[in-house]
Design a protein around this motif. Sequence first.
Motif: not given
Length: 441
Positions: A203-231
């Motif tokens: 989750f650290g170092g490059t910009l790509r890695n620093r974005t991983r937490f937000l990507e992980l949050v997205h995946d957790e929302i999809r897993r637990r809340a389905g296809d709800v729009p995410i902003l």
Amino acid sequence: MARLEDSLTIGDLTLRNRLYRAPLLECAGNGPDAVEQLIADLEPGAASGAGLLCQGATIVRGEGGCAAPGMTRVHDPEFVAGLANLTDRIHDHGARIAIQLEYGGLRSMETWHAGYRADHPGLSQLAVSKPPWQLRALDRLGVVSYDPDVMTTEQVYALAADFGRSAGYAVDAGYDAIHLAGANMGIIQQFLSPFYNRRDDEFGGTLRNRTRFLELVHDEIRRRAGDVPILTKVPAETAAPRAIQRHLTLEDGVDIAARLDVVGFDAIVPVVTSTFWDMSIVRGEYPERAWADEGFQDGYTEAFGSRYRARAVALLNRLQARRFDFEPGWNEAFCRRVRERVDVPVLAEGGIREREQIGRLLGANGTGPACDAVGMARPFYAEPRLPARLLDADPDSRVLCESCNNCTVPQATGAPGVCRTPEILRRHGELQKEGAYERSE
């Protein structure tokens, strides 16, 4: 180009128009009257025609993480289930509602609020990394107080799961979309920012890695809340002090937005901000009336530790107001850059005050649209039924809000966010008597 009155689709969600109430601090808390207070704050915008109402930042854990007094926590499924009364009321008016999820990290009250620290002596702040030396220096000077709990990799995954869990509760309660507080110095921005994030794991170092937490949050929302729009808000830290070399550039912000489009986010809200919690997010005047109001002095003393420190914060506020004077549509250029790179809707907010300006942002001047929808925040404190005046309105119409910030500073004491400027209140009353806020649904 699009008109403000045109519908907009975000993911599978269709909004009746392109005007939305941006997230605001409602100060409703979690008490027995919390839901009724949220209804009182949000329903007028729905009844007067807004396409989308964004409930302000709610905290995904039951302890810590609040950036200001009175923030609502959404970790408890029983409490969140009661928010169905709110979502039903919004839906009754044909509007849609999103909930903003947040956790404060190093911006939390356990950092800056003296009274809260005294009441919670064992509470530390979740930190992405060890605080930068600039923040440690402020700690040594006694301006803030840091006792950081730097998250392990496992704890990062656990926090992302809490975001997903709260999103699932919210969808079950009838919320139409999930809005992530990706800016304003909350924990998500702290992961994205090289100023805060000095991690050496995935989750650290490059910009790509620093974005991983937000990507992980997205995946957790999809897993637990389905296809709800995410902003999500996406920050560019170009308002940071010149001495801060490690910060998110505008190009970094555009790259983050492009990556999130690929990941599956349904809309992006680009926000120019700083590396600190300052007036870059509430640009405008120094709130003289709010600082001088005797009714708030005890609250300021409790928050900042003494009357002397409260006066020092007020002085800093005055200096900040000179640096971050009001700038109409201050996120417009960032929004344009992002819209050129992504296929999902781009939402603009920050300093939008005039109907002519709205038209330009949506592409009416022939230069192409900067965004697909426009949001306002502080103007809703002054005019809770603002959409009735802006939709189908005269091209010369503008909001009453003068960005004086008398609504925001008292929130440090737990006071509600309401307009406190006599001239604005007088004009609002006149417009109300004239029927300006009446709108047939």
